[in-house]
Design an enzyme around this catalytic site. Sequence first.
Site, PDB file in Angstrom:
ATOM      1  N   LYS A 259      -8.248  26.983  -8.376  1.00 10.06           N
ATOM      2  CA  LYS A 259      -7.817  26.339  -7.132  1.00 10.06           C
ATOM      3  C   LYS A 259      -7.086  25.058  -7.481  1.00 10.06           C
ATOM      4  CE  LYS A 259      -9.565  23.926  -2.989  1.00 10.06           C
ATOM      5  NZ  LYS A 259     -10.714  23.650  -2.107  1.00 10.06           N
ATOM      6  N   ASP A 264      -5.969  17.644  -0.505  1.00  8.02           N
ATOM      7  CA  ASP A 264      -6.585  18.371   0.605  1.00  8.02           C
ATOM      8  C   ASP A 264      -6.956  17.397   1.717  1.00  8.02           C
ATOM      9  OD1 ASP A 264      -7.866  20.079   2.307  1.00  8.02           O
ATOM     10  OD2 ASP A 264      -9.670  20.325   1.055  1.00  8.02           O
ATOM     11  N   LYS A 271      -9.681  16.048   7.767  1.00  7.57           N
ATOM     12  CA  LYS A 271     -10.913  15.439   7.257  1.00  7.57           C
ATOM     13  C   LYS A 271     -11.042  14.021   7.788  1.00  7.57           C
ATOM     14  CE  LYS A 271     -11.151  17.828   2.769  1.00  7.57           C
ATOM     15  NZ  LYS A 271     -12.468  18.477   2.967  1.00  7.57           N
ATOM     16  N   ASP A 282      -8.762  17.939  -5.775  1.00  4.92           N
ATOM     17  CA  ASP A 282      -9.033  19.299  -5.313  1.00  4.92           C
ATOM     18  C   ASP A 282      -8.251  20.342  -6.137  1.00  4.92           C
ATOM     19  OD1 ASP A 282     -10.608  20.808  -3.616  1.00  4.92           O
ATOM     20  OD2 ASP A 282      -9.140  20.839  -1.989  1.00  4.92           O
ATOM     21  N   ARG A 345     -10.124  29.105  -0.385  1.00  6.71           N
ATOM     22  CA  ARG A 345     -10.329  30.552  -0.405  1.00  6.71           C
ATOM     23  C   ARG A 345      -9.083  31.304   0.031  1.00  6.71           C
ATOM     24  NH1 ARG A 345     -15.250  29.545   3.520  1.00  6.71           N
ATOM     25  NH2 ARG A 345     -15.237  27.710   2.159  1.00  6.71           N
TER      26      ARG A 345
HETATM   27  N1  BES Z   1     -11.960  20.729  -1.100  1.00  3.01           N
HETATM   28  C1  BES Z   1     -12.938  20.905  -0.105  1.00  3.01           C
HETATM   29  C2  BES Z   1     -14.362  20.931  -0.658  1.00  3.01           C
HETATM   30  C3  BES Z   1     -14.870  19.682  -1.298  1.00  3.01           C
HETATM   31  C4  BES Z   1     -15.592  18.746  -0.561  1.00  3.01           C
HETATM   32  C5  BES Z   1     -14.686  19.448  -2.641  1.00  3.01           C
HETATM   33  C6  BES Z   1     -16.067  17.589  -1.168  1.00  3.01           C
HETATM   34  C7  BES Z   1     -15.182  18.308  -3.249  1.00  3.01           C
HETATM   35  C8  BES Z   1     -15.876  17.387  -2.494  1.00  3.01           C
HETATM   36  C9  BES Z   1     -12.703  22.207   0.620  1.00  3.01           C
HETATM   37  O1  BES Z   1     -11.390  22.597   0.765  1.00  3.01           O
HETATM   38  C10 BES Z   1     -13.261  22.065   1.995  1.00  3.01           C
HETATM   39  O2  BES Z   1     -12.765  21.254   2.717  1.00  3.01           O
HETATM   40  N2  BES Z   1     -14.275  22.871   2.318  1.00  3.01           N
HETATM   41  C11 BES Z   1     -14.885  22.853   3.594  1.00  3.01           C
HETATM   42  C12 BES Z   1     -15.138  24.288   3.994  1.00  3.01           C
HETATM   43  C13 BES Z   1     -15.556  24.470   5.437  1.00  3.01           C
HETATM   44  C14 BES Z   1     -14.451  24.032   6.361  1.00  3.01           C
HETATM   45  C15 BES Z   1     -15.893  25.934   5.642  1.00  3.01           C
HETATM   46  C16 BES Z   1     -16.196  22.064   3.499  1.00  3.01           C
HETATM   47  O3  BES Z   1     -16.841  22.115   2.457  1.00  3.01           O
HETATM   48  O4  BES Z   1     -16.521  21.380   4.447  1.00  3.01           O
HETATM   49 ZN    ZN Z   2     -10.118  21.882  -0.695  1.00  4.41          ZN
HETATM   50 MN    MN Z   3     -10.485  21.737   2.464  1.00  2.00          MN
END
Ligand code: BES
Ligand code: ZN
Ligand code: MN
Length: 493
Positions: A259, A264, A271, A282, A345
Amino acid sequence: MTVTWTAGDPMAQAVDVLVVGAYEGEAVQGAVGTVDQALDGVIERAVRRKEFEAKPRTVWVGPTLGRLPAERVLVVGLGPRAELTVDGVRQAYGQVAQKLEAIKADTVAVGLLGGDVLAAEAVAEAAVEGLLLGGWRYDGFKQKPPERPPVAVTVYVEPLSESVRTRLERGRILAEAANRAREMGCRPANQLTPDDFAREAVERAERAGLAAEVFDEVRLRELGMGGILAVGQGSTHPPRMVVLRYQGGGNRTLALVGKGITFDSGGLSLKPAAGMEEMKYDMLGAAAVLSALEAVAALRPALNVVGILCLAENLPSGSATRPGDVVKTFGGKTIEITNTDAEGRVALADGVGYAVSLGADWIVDAATLTGAAIIVLGHEATALVATDDELARRVETAAARAGERVWRLPVYPEYRELYKSDVADLKNAPGRDAGTITGGLIISEFAGDKPFCHLDIAGTAWRKENALNARFGPTGVPVRTLVHLAFGLAGAD
Ligand code: BES
Ligand code: ZN
Ligand code: MN
Protein backbone atom coordinates in the site's frame (compact mmCIF):
# COMPACT_ATOMS: atom_id res chain seq x y z
CA MET A 1 26.42 5.33 11.97
CA THR A 2 28.87 3.43 9.82
CA VAL A 3 29.64 -0.22 10.50
CA THR A 4 32.67 -2.08 9.18
CA TRP A 5 34.37 -5.29 10.28
CA THR A 6 37.84 -6.73 10.49
CA ALA A 7 39.80 -9.48 12.22
CA GLY A 8 41.21 -8.66 15.64
CA ASP A 9 40.58 -8.15 19.35
CA PRO A 10 38.34 -5.19 20.27
CA MET A 11 40.04 -4.86 23.67
CA ALA A 12 43.35 -3.97 21.97
CA GLN A 13 41.99 -1.02 19.96
CA ALA A 14 42.88 2.59 20.70
CA VAL A 15 39.38 3.87 20.00
CA ASP A 16 37.03 6.33 21.66
CA VAL A 17 34.64 3.66 22.96
CA LEU A 18 35.14 -0.05 23.66
CA VAL A 19 31.86 -2.00 23.89
CA VAL A 20 31.63 -5.19 25.96
CA GLY A 21 28.68 -7.38 26.90
CA ALA A 22 27.77 -8.62 30.38
CA TYR A 23 25.48 -11.43 31.54
CA GLU A 24 23.04 -10.84 34.37
CA GLY A 25 24.21 -12.52 37.58
CA GLU A 26 27.80 -12.77 36.31
CA ALA A 27 28.33 -9.21 35.22
CA VAL A 28 32.06 -8.91 35.87
CA GLN A 29 33.41 -12.03 34.19
CA GLY A 30 35.12 -12.50 30.81
CA ALA A 31 35.89 -9.33 28.89
CA VAL A 32 34.05 -7.21 31.45
CA GLY A 33 36.19 -8.79 34.17
CA THR A 34 39.33 -7.68 32.39
CA VAL A 35 37.96 -4.16 32.00
CA ASP A 36 36.83 -4.16 35.63
CA GLN A 37 40.27 -5.18 36.88
CA ALA A 38 41.95 -2.43 34.88
CA LEU A 39 39.48 0.03 36.43
CA ASP A 40 39.97 -1.14 40.04
CA GLY A 41 36.53 -2.80 40.31
CA VAL A 42 34.40 0.17 39.33
CA ILE A 43 31.96 -2.02 37.39
CA GLU A 44 31.70 -4.56 40.18
CA ARG A 45 30.78 -1.71 42.57
CA ALA A 46 28.13 -0.50 40.10
CA VAL A 47 26.71 -4.03 40.07
CA ARG A 48 26.71 -4.22 43.88
CA ARG A 49 24.88 -0.89 44.09
CA LYS A 50 22.37 -2.27 41.54
CA GLU A 51 23.25 0.70 39.35
CA PHE A 52 23.99 -1.78 36.55
CA GLU A 53 22.77 -5.39 36.71
CA ALA A 54 23.33 -6.43 33.09
CA LYS A 55 19.60 -6.74 32.52
CA PRO A 56 18.66 -6.81 28.83
CA ARG A 57 19.05 -3.47 27.07
CA THR A 58 20.67 -1.65 30.01
CA VAL A 59 24.05 0.04 29.56
CA TRP A 60 26.83 1.42 31.73
CA VAL A 61 29.38 3.93 30.42
CA GLY A 62 32.60 5.07 32.10
CA PRO A 63 36.06 6.54 31.39
CA THR A 64 39.08 4.23 31.31
CA LEU A 65 41.50 6.82 32.78
CA GLY A 66 44.27 5.76 30.41
CA ARG A 67 44.34 2.21 31.77
CA LEU A 68 43.00 0.60 28.62
CA PRO A 69 43.71 1.41 24.96
CA ALA A 70 40.13 2.76 24.58
CA GLU A 71 39.14 6.15 26.08
CA ARG A 72 35.75 4.99 27.34
CA VAL A 73 34.01 1.72 27.94
CA LEU A 74 30.34 0.89 27.34
CA VAL A 75 29.01 -2.26 28.99
CA VAL A 76 25.71 -3.58 27.65
CA GLY A 77 23.49 -5.99 29.55
CA LEU A 78 22.62 -9.24 27.80
CA GLY A 79 20.35 -10.65 30.53
CA PRO A 80 20.87 -14.18 31.92
CA ARG A 81 23.29 -16.25 29.81
CA ALA A 82 20.81 -19.16 29.56
CA GLU A 83 18.07 -16.91 28.15
CA LEU A 84 20.07 -15.19 25.41
CA THR A 85 18.52 -15.37 21.92
CA VAL A 86 19.61 -14.02 18.55
CA ASP A 87 16.90 -11.39 18.82
CA GLY A 88 18.24 -10.48 22.28
CA VAL A 89 21.63 -9.94 20.69
CA ARG A 90 20.10 -7.77 17.96
CA GLN A 91 18.28 -5.73 20.61
CA ALA A 92 21.47 -5.32 22.63
CA TYR A 93 23.37 -3.97 19.64
CA GLY A 94 20.43 -1.70 18.86
CA GLN A 95 20.62 -0.30 22.37
CA VAL A 96 24.38 0.11 22.05
CA ALA A 97 23.94 2.04 18.81
CA GLN A 98 21.47 4.43 20.39
CA LYS A 99 23.70 5.00 23.40
CA LEU A 100 26.73 5.58 21.16
CA GLU A 101 24.79 8.28 19.36
CA ALA A 102 23.69 9.81 22.66
CA ILE A 103 27.22 9.98 24.10
CA LYS A 104 28.54 11.35 20.80
CA ALA A 105 30.94 8.47 20.29
CA ASP A 106 33.60 8.86 17.66
CA THR A 107 35.37 5.55 16.87
CA VAL A 108 34.03 2.35 18.42
CA ALA A 109 35.33 -1.21 18.79
CA VAL A 110 33.01 -4.13 19.57
CA GLY A 111 33.25 -7.91 19.31
CA LEU A 112 30.56 -10.56 18.88
CA LEU A 113 28.41 -10.01 22.00
CA GLY A 114 26.97 -13.34 23.08
CA GLY A 115 29.32 -15.14 20.70
CA ASP A 116 30.27 -17.48 23.57
CA VAL A 117 26.68 -18.72 23.79
CA LEU A 118 25.29 -18.52 20.24
CA ALA A 119 26.77 -19.37 16.83
CA ALA A 120 29.19 -16.72 15.59
CA GLU A 121 27.40 -16.52 12.23
CA ALA A 122 24.00 -15.73 13.75
CA VAL A 123 25.49 -13.18 16.14
CA ALA A 124 27.44 -11.53 13.31
CA GLU A 125 24.28 -10.92 11.28
CA ALA A 126 22.33 -9.69 14.30
CA ALA A 127 25.19 -7.39 15.31
CA VAL A 128 25.29 -5.46 12.06
CA GLU A 129 21.49 -5.40 11.85
CA GLY A 130 21.12 -4.11 15.40
CA LEU A 131 23.81 -1.46 15.01
CA LEU A 132 22.53 -0.10 11.70
CA LEU A 133 18.86 -0.17 12.77
CA GLY A 134 19.57 1.34 16.18
CA GLY A 135 21.98 3.92 14.79
CA TRP A 136 19.66 5.13 12.06
CA ARG A 137 18.70 8.77 12.12
CA TYR A 138 16.80 11.16 9.90
CA ASP A 139 18.23 14.58 9.22
CA GLY A 140 15.15 16.29 7.82
CA PHE A 141 15.05 19.52 5.90
CA LYS A 142 16.47 22.19 8.22
CA GLN A 143 18.45 24.92 6.51
CA LYS A 144 21.35 24.12 8.83
CA PRO A 145 21.35 20.37 9.32
CA PRO A 146 22.62 19.19 12.72
CA GLU A 147 26.40 18.79 12.56
CA ARG A 148 27.02 15.32 13.85
CA PRO A 149 29.69 13.20 12.23
CA PRO A 150 28.53 9.59 11.97
CA VAL A 151 29.64 7.22 14.72
CA ALA A 152 32.17 4.79 13.17
CA VAL A 153 31.77 1.29 14.59
CA THR A 154 34.16 -1.55 13.79
CA VAL A 155 33.14 -5.10 14.63
CA TYR A 156 36.22 -7.16 15.50
CA VAL A 157 35.89 -10.89 14.87
CA GLU A 158 38.55 -13.50 15.51
CA PRO A 159 38.70 -15.59 13.40
CA LEU A 160 36.89 -13.70 10.63
CA SER A 161 35.81 -16.77 8.65
CA GLU A 162 34.13 -16.69 5.26
CA SER A 163 30.82 -17.85 6.75
CA VAL A 164 30.90 -15.05 9.34
CA ARG A 165 31.76 -12.48 6.68
CA THR A 166 28.75 -13.60 4.61
CA ARG A 167 26.43 -13.10 7.56
CA LEU A 168 27.89 -9.70 8.49
CA GLU A 169 27.24 -8.63 4.92
CA ARG A 170 23.71 -10.06 5.00
CA GLY A 171 22.98 -8.11 8.18
CA ARG A 172 24.13 -4.97 6.44
CA ILE A 173 21.93 -5.61 3.40
CA LEU A 174 18.85 -6.33 5.54
CA ALA A 175 19.28 -3.31 7.83
CA GLU A 176 20.09 -0.89 5.04
CA ALA A 177 16.99 -2.06 3.18
CA ALA A 178 14.86 -1.42 6.27
CA ASN A 179 16.48 1.98 6.75
CA ARG A 180 15.70 3.02 3.18
CA ALA A 181 12.01 2.31 3.85
CA ARG A 182 12.24 4.37 7.05
CA GLU A 183 13.74 7.30 5.19
CA MET A 184 10.91 7.25 2.64
CA GLY A 185 8.33 7.22 5.41
CA CYS A 186 9.73 10.45 6.80
CA ARG A 187 9.49 12.28 3.52
CA PRO A 188 6.52 14.65 3.40
CA ALA A 189 3.85 14.11 0.77
CA ASN A 190 4.82 17.25 -1.15
CA GLN A 191 8.24 15.69 -1.69
CA LEU A 192 7.04 12.19 -2.44
CA THR A 193 4.11 12.10 -4.83
CA PRO A 194 3.03 8.83 -6.47
CA ASP A 195 5.07 9.80 -9.53
CA ASP A 196 8.14 10.69 -7.42
CA PHE A 197 7.82 7.33 -5.69
CA ALA A 198 7.50 5.46 -8.98
CA ARG A 199 10.54 7.20 -10.48
CA GLU A 200 12.63 6.48 -7.43
CA ALA A 201 11.47 2.85 -7.45
CA VAL A 202 12.53 2.43 -11.08
CA GLU A 203 15.90 4.05 -10.44
CA ARG A 204 16.61 1.87 -7.41
CA ALA A 205 15.31 -1.25 -9.15
CA GLU A 206 17.63 -0.71 -12.09
CA ARG A 207 20.58 -0.22 -9.78
CA ALA A 208 19.66 -3.46 -8.00
CA GLY A 209 19.30 -5.40 -11.25
CA LEU A 210 15.50 -5.77 -11.03
CA ALA A 211 13.16 -5.37 -13.97
CA ALA A 212 10.74 -2.48 -13.39
CA GLU A 213 7.60 -1.29 -15.09
CA VAL A 214 5.36 1.69 -14.29
CA PHE A 215 1.68 2.02 -15.14
CA ASP A 216 0.62 5.67 -15.36
CA GLU A 217 -3.00 6.79 -15.15
CA VAL A 218 -3.58 6.18 -18.87
CA ARG A 219 -2.25 2.62 -18.68
CA LEU A 220 -4.14 1.98 -15.44
CA ARG A 221 -7.34 2.92 -17.23
CA GLU A 222 -6.51 0.63 -20.16
CA LEU A 223 -5.91 -2.22 -17.72
CA GLY A 224 -9.23 -1.57 -16.00
CA MET A 225 -7.72 -0.70 -12.65
CA GLY A 226 -10.65 1.32 -11.37
CA GLY A 227 -9.73 0.85 -7.71
CA ILE A 228 -6.39 2.64 -7.58
CA LEU A 229 -7.74 5.24 -10.03
CA ALA A 230 -10.72 5.96 -7.77
CA VAL A 231 -8.47 6.44 -4.76
CA GLY A 232 -6.22 8.89 -6.60
CA GLN A 233 -8.76 10.82 -8.66
CA GLY A 234 -9.16 13.65 -6.16
CA SER A 235 -5.50 14.60 -6.39
CA THR A 236 -3.63 16.54 -9.06
CA HIS A 237 -0.86 13.95 -8.59
CA PRO A 238 -2.22 10.93 -10.46
CA PRO A 239 -1.75 7.34 -9.25
CA ARG A 240 0.94 4.93 -10.37
CA MET A 241 1.43 1.22 -10.12
CA VAL A 242 4.97 -0.13 -10.16
CA VAL A 243 5.80 -3.76 -10.91
CA LEU A 244 9.26 -5.00 -9.92
CA ARG A 245 10.55 -8.43 -10.89
CA TYR A 246 13.27 -10.56 -9.45
CA GLN A 247 14.11 -13.79 -11.30
CA GLY A 248 15.66 -16.25 -8.89
CA GLY A 249 14.99 -19.30 -11.03
CA GLY A 250 12.42 -22.08 -10.88
CA ASN A 251 8.73 -21.68 -11.62
CA ARG A 252 7.40 -20.48 -8.29
CA THR A 253 6.60 -16.84 -7.69
CA LEU A 254 6.00 -14.89 -4.51
CA ALA A 255 4.09 -11.63 -5.02
CA LEU A 256 4.53 -8.82 -2.51
CA VAL A 257 1.96 -6.04 -2.79
CA GLY A 258 2.44 -2.74 -0.95
CA LYS A 259 0.00 0.00 0.00
CA GLY A 260 1.55 3.25 -1.14
CA ILE A 261 -0.81 6.07 -0.23
CA THR A 262 1.60 9.01 -0.30
CA PHE A 263 -0.91 11.01 1.73
CA ASP A 264 -4.18 9.84 3.25
CA SER A 265 -6.44 12.75 4.14
CA GLY A 266 -9.40 10.35 4.14
CA GLY A 267 -10.74 11.96 0.97
CA LEU A 268 -14.32 13.29 1.19
CA SER A 269 -14.72 11.11 4.30
CA LEU A 270 -12.14 13.53 5.72
CA LYS A 271 -10.00 12.63 8.72
CA PRO A 272 -9.87 14.92 11.77
CA ALA A 273 -7.17 17.62 11.52
CA ALA A 274 -5.28 16.55 14.65
CA GLY A 275 -2.47 14.19 13.68
CA MET A 276 -3.37 14.13 10.01
CA GLU A 277 0.24 15.03 9.14
CA GLU A 278 1.22 11.51 10.16
CA MET A 279 -0.66 10.17 7.16
CA LYS A 280 2.41 10.92 5.02
CA TYR A 281 3.57 7.49 6.17
CA ASP A 282 0.57 5.68 4.66
CA MET A 283 3.01 4.51 1.96
CA LEU A 284 5.19 2.39 4.22
CA GLY A 285 3.80 -0.88 2.86
CA ALA A 286 4.96 0.04 -0.64
CA ALA A 287 8.28 1.35 0.71
CA ALA A 288 8.78 -1.98 2.50
CA VAL A 289 8.04 -3.97 -0.65
CA LEU A 290 10.48 -1.86 -2.69
CA SER A 291 13.21 -2.25 -0.07
CA ALA A 292 12.54 -5.97 0.32
CA LEU A 293 12.90 -6.48 -3.44
CA GLU A 294 16.25 -4.66 -3.38
CA ALA A 295 17.49 -6.88 -0.57
CA VAL A 296 16.19 -9.97 -2.39
CA ALA A 297 18.07 -8.90 -5.52
CA ALA A 298 21.26 -8.61 -3.45
CA LEU A 299 20.84 -11.86 -1.51
CA ARG A 300 19.42 -13.98 -4.36
CA PRO A 301 17.00 -16.58 -2.93
CA ALA A 302 16.09 -19.34 -5.40
CA LEU A 303 12.55 -18.33 -6.38
CA ASN A 304 10.90 -15.53 -8.33
CA VAL A 305 9.58 -12.48 -6.52
CA VAL A 306 7.40 -9.71 -7.91
CA GLY A 307 6.80 -6.48 -6.04
CA ILE A 308 3.68 -4.47 -6.80
CA LEU A 309 3.47 -0.93 -5.47
CA CYS A 310 0.01 0.67 -5.38
CA LEU A 311 0.74 4.41 -5.31
CA ALA A 312 -1.94 7.09 -4.97
CA GLU A 313 -2.75 10.23 -3.01
CA ASN A 314 -6.13 10.27 -1.23
CA LEU A 315 -7.47 13.85 -1.28
CA PRO A 316 -10.90 15.49 -1.33
CA SER A 317 -11.71 17.72 -4.30
CA GLY A 318 -14.31 18.30 -7.01
CA SER A 319 -12.99 15.24 -8.79
CA ALA A 320 -12.71 13.01 -5.73
CA THR A 321 -14.51 9.72 -5.28
CA ARG A 322 -17.80 10.13 -3.35
CA PRO A 323 -19.24 7.85 -0.73
CA GLY A 324 -21.73 5.71 -2.62
CA ASP A 325 -19.67 5.53 -5.80
CA VAL A 326 -19.21 2.06 -7.28
CA VAL A 327 -15.87 1.25 -8.90
CA LYS A 328 -14.79 -1.67 -11.06
CA THR A 329 -11.45 -3.22 -10.16
CA PHE A 330 -8.93 -5.12 -12.28
CA GLY A 331 -10.56 -8.40 -13.23
CA GLY A 332 -14.09 -7.02 -12.98
CA LYS A 333 -15.17 -7.25 -9.32
CA THR A 334 -17.02 -4.13 -8.17
CA ILE A 335 -16.70 -2.22 -4.89
CA GLU A 336 -19.20 0.16 -3.34
CA ILE A 337 -17.23 2.96 -1.69
CA THR A 338 -19.08 3.58 1.57
CA ASN A 339 -16.16 5.47 3.13
CA THR A 340 -13.41 7.09 1.07
CA ASP A 341 -11.05 6.76 4.05
CA ALA A 342 -10.99 2.98 3.60
CA GLU A 343 -8.88 3.57 0.49
CA GLY A 344 -6.01 1.13 1.04
CA ARG A 345 -8.08 -1.97 0.32
CA VAL A 346 -9.50 -0.33 -2.81
CA ALA A 347 -6.05 0.42 -4.23
CA LEU A 348 -4.70 -2.98 -3.14
CA ALA A 349 -7.62 -4.76 -4.85
CA ASP A 350 -6.06 -3.89 -8.20
CA GLY A 351 -2.54 -4.76 -7.06
CA VAL A 352 -3.54 -8.15 -5.67
CA GLY A 353 -5.70 -8.87 -8.73
CA TYR A 354 -2.73 -8.05 -10.91
CA ALA A 355 -0.52 -10.42 -8.89
CA VAL A 356 -3.02 -13.20 -9.63
CA SER A 357 -2.90 -12.39 -13.36
CA LEU A 358 0.90 -12.72 -13.25
CA GLY A 359 0.54 -16.28 -11.96
CA ALA A 360 1.78 -15.69 -8.43
CA ASP A 361 1.84 -18.80 -6.22
CA TRP A 362 1.70 -16.84 -2.96
CA ILE A 363 0.44 -13.31 -2.38
CA VAL A 364 1.40 -11.23 0.63
CA ASP A 365 0.42 -7.61 1.08
CA ALA A 366 1.83 -5.06 3.51
CA ALA A 367 -0.34 -2.09 4.39
CA THR A 368 -0.89 0.57 7.02
CA LEU A 369 -4.52 -0.44 6.65
CA THR A 370 -6.51 0.14 9.82
CA GLY A 371 -6.44 2.19 13.00
CA ALA A 372 -8.14 -0.88 14.50
CA ALA A 373 -4.83 -2.78 14.22
CA ILE A 374 -3.40 -0.28 16.73
CA ILE A 375 -6.44 -0.69 18.96
CA VAL A 376 -6.09 -4.47 19.07
CA LEU A 377 -2.29 -4.93 19.21
CA GLY A 378 -0.90 -1.51 20.01
CA HIS A 379 2.52 -0.91 18.48
CA GLU A 380 3.90 -4.29 19.52
CA ALA A 381 2.85 -6.59 16.72
CA THR A 382 1.77 -6.56 13.10
CA ALA A 383 -1.73 -7.97 12.56
CA LEU A 384 -1.69 -10.98 10.24
CA VAL A 385 -4.83 -11.94 8.35
CA ALA A 386 -4.34 -15.07 6.26
CA THR A 387 -6.65 -17.34 4.32
CA ASP A 388 -3.98 -20.06 4.10
CA ASP A 389 -2.55 -21.76 7.20
CA GLU A 390 0.67 -22.91 5.57
CA LEU A 391 1.52 -19.43 4.26
CA ALA A 392 0.58 -17.90 7.61
CA ARG A 393 3.06 -20.24 9.33
CA ARG A 394 5.76 -19.31 6.82
CA VAL A 395 5.21 -15.65 7.52
CA GLU A 396 5.25 -16.26 11.28
CA THR A 397 8.57 -18.09 10.96
CA ALA A 398 10.03 -15.33 8.81
CA ALA A 399 8.88 -12.68 11.28
CA ALA A 400 10.47 -14.58 14.16
CA ARG A 401 13.76 -14.71 12.24
CA ALA A 402 13.57 -10.97 11.70
CA GLY A 403 12.59 -10.21 15.29
CA GLU A 404 9.49 -8.45 13.97
CA ARG A 405 6.39 -9.59 15.84
CA VAL A 406 3.25 -10.67 14.01
CA TRP A 407 -0.01 -11.92 15.50
CA ARG A 408 -2.55 -13.87 13.50
CA LEU A 409 -6.20 -12.90 13.77
CA PRO A 410 -9.06 -15.38 13.08
CA VAL A 411 -10.87 -15.44 9.73
CA TYR A 412 -14.21 -17.02 10.60
CA PRO A 413 -16.57 -17.16 7.59
CA GLU A 414 -19.07 -14.96 9.46
CA TYR A 415 -16.74 -11.98 9.05
CA ARG A 416 -17.25 -12.13 5.30
CA GLU A 417 -20.94 -11.31 5.79
CA LEU A 418 -19.99 -7.91 7.15
CA TYR A 419 -18.83 -6.41 3.86
CA LYS A 420 -21.69 -7.52 1.61
CA SER A 421 -23.12 -4.72 -0.50
CA ASP A 422 -26.62 -4.33 -1.94
CA VAL A 423 -25.32 -2.78 -5.15
CA ALA A 424 -21.81 -4.13 -5.74
CA ASP A 425 -19.81 -7.32 -5.15
CA LEU A 426 -18.68 -5.88 -1.84
CA LYS A 427 -18.40 -2.63 0.05
CA ASN A 428 -15.10 -1.15 1.16
CA ALA A 429 -16.05 0.01 4.65
CA PRO A 430 -18.18 -2.20 6.87
CA GLY A 431 -18.79 -1.09 10.46
CA ARG A 432 -16.22 -0.91 13.22
CA ASP A 433 -16.61 -4.56 14.23
CA ALA A 434 -13.48 -6.64 13.57
CA GLY A 435 -12.15 -3.80 11.42
CA THR A 436 -8.67 -5.22 10.89
CA ILE A 437 -10.02 -8.64 9.97
CA THR A 438 -12.61 -7.36 7.50
CA GLY A 439 -9.93 -5.11 5.96
CA GLY A 440 -7.71 -8.10 5.32
CA LEU A 441 -10.56 -10.30 4.12
CA ILE A 442 -11.78 -7.66 1.66
CA ILE A 443 -8.29 -7.67 0.09
CA SER A 444 -8.29 -11.49 0.09
CA GLU A 445 -11.39 -11.42 -2.15
CA PHE A 446 -9.11 -10.30 -4.99
CA ALA A 447 -6.52 -13.06 -4.49
CA GLY A 448 -8.64 -15.75 -6.19
CA ASP A 449 -7.69 -19.17 -4.84
CA LYS A 450 -4.04 -18.24 -4.23
CA PRO A 451 -2.57 -18.59 -0.75
CA PHE A 452 -2.92 -15.08 0.65
CA CYS A 453 -1.64 -13.24 3.69
CA HIS A 454 -2.22 -9.63 4.71
CA LEU A 455 0.08 -7.75 7.07
CA ASP A 456 -1.55 -4.74 8.73
CA ILE A 457 1.43 -2.63 9.78
CA ALA A 458 -0.52 0.46 10.90
CA GLY A 459 0.84 0.09 14.43
CA THR A 460 4.29 -1.33 13.73
CA ALA A 461 5.64 0.57 10.73
CA TRP A 462 5.65 3.78 12.74
CA ARG A 463 5.75 4.39 16.44
CA LYS A 464 6.06 7.39 18.67
CA GLU A 465 7.92 5.99 21.66
CA ASN A 466 11.46 4.76 21.96
CA ALA A 467 12.06 1.33 20.58
CA LEU A 468 15.08 -0.72 19.64
CA ASN A 469 15.24 0.38 16.10
CA ALA A 470 13.15 3.50 16.25
CA ARG A 471 13.93 6.34 18.58
CA PHE A 472 11.07 7.98 16.79
CA GLY A 473 8.95 7.31 13.79
CA PRO A 474 9.43 4.67 11.15
CA THR A 475 10.71 1.21 12.11
CA GLY A 476 11.33 -0.46 8.74
CA VAL A 477 8.77 -3.18 9.56
CA PRO A 478 8.15 -5.56 7.73
CA VAL A 479 11.06 -5.30 5.28
CA ARG A 480 13.20 -7.97 6.93
CA THR A 481 10.24 -10.32 7.45
CA LEU A 482 9.47 -10.17 3.74
CA VAL A 483 13.06 -10.99 2.80
CA HIS A 484 13.19 -13.92 5.25
CA LEU A 485 9.87 -15.10 3.81
CA ALA A 486 11.36 -15.22 0.32
CA PHE A 487 14.22 -17.36 1.66
CA GLY A 488 11.83 -19.55 3.62
CA LEU A 489 9.67 -20.23 0.56
CA ALA A 490 12.83 -20.94 -1.42
CA GLY A 491 13.61 -23.55 1.24
CA ALA A 492 16.76 -21.82 2.45
CA ASP A 493 16.21 -20.05 5.75
N1 BES B 1 -4.28 4.76 6.64
C1 BES B 1 -5.42 4.53 7.43
C2 BES B 1 -5.15 3.62 8.63
C3 BES B 1 -4.21 4.12 9.67
C4 BES B 1 -4.68 4.80 10.79
C5 BES B 1 -2.85 3.88 9.57
C6 BES B 1 -3.79 5.25 11.76
C7 BES B 1 -1.98 4.31 10.55
C8 BES B 1 -2.46 5.00 11.64
C9 BES B 1 -6.51 3.89 6.60
O1 BES B 1 -6.57 4.26 5.28
C10 BES B 1 -7.82 4.26 7.21
O2 BES B 1 -8.12 5.41 7.22
N2 BES B 1 -8.56 3.26 7.69
C11 BES B 1 -9.83 3.47 8.28
C12 BES B 1 -10.74 2.36 7.79
C13 BES B 1 -12.20 2.57 8.12
C14 BES B 1 -12.73 3.80 7.42
C15 BES B 1 -12.96 1.33 7.68
C16 BES B 1 -9.68 3.43 9.80
O3 BES B 1 -8.84 2.68 10.29
O4 BES B 1 -10.37 4.18 10.46
ZN1 ZN C 1 -4.76 4.88 4.48
MN1 MN D 1 -7.69 6.02 4.99
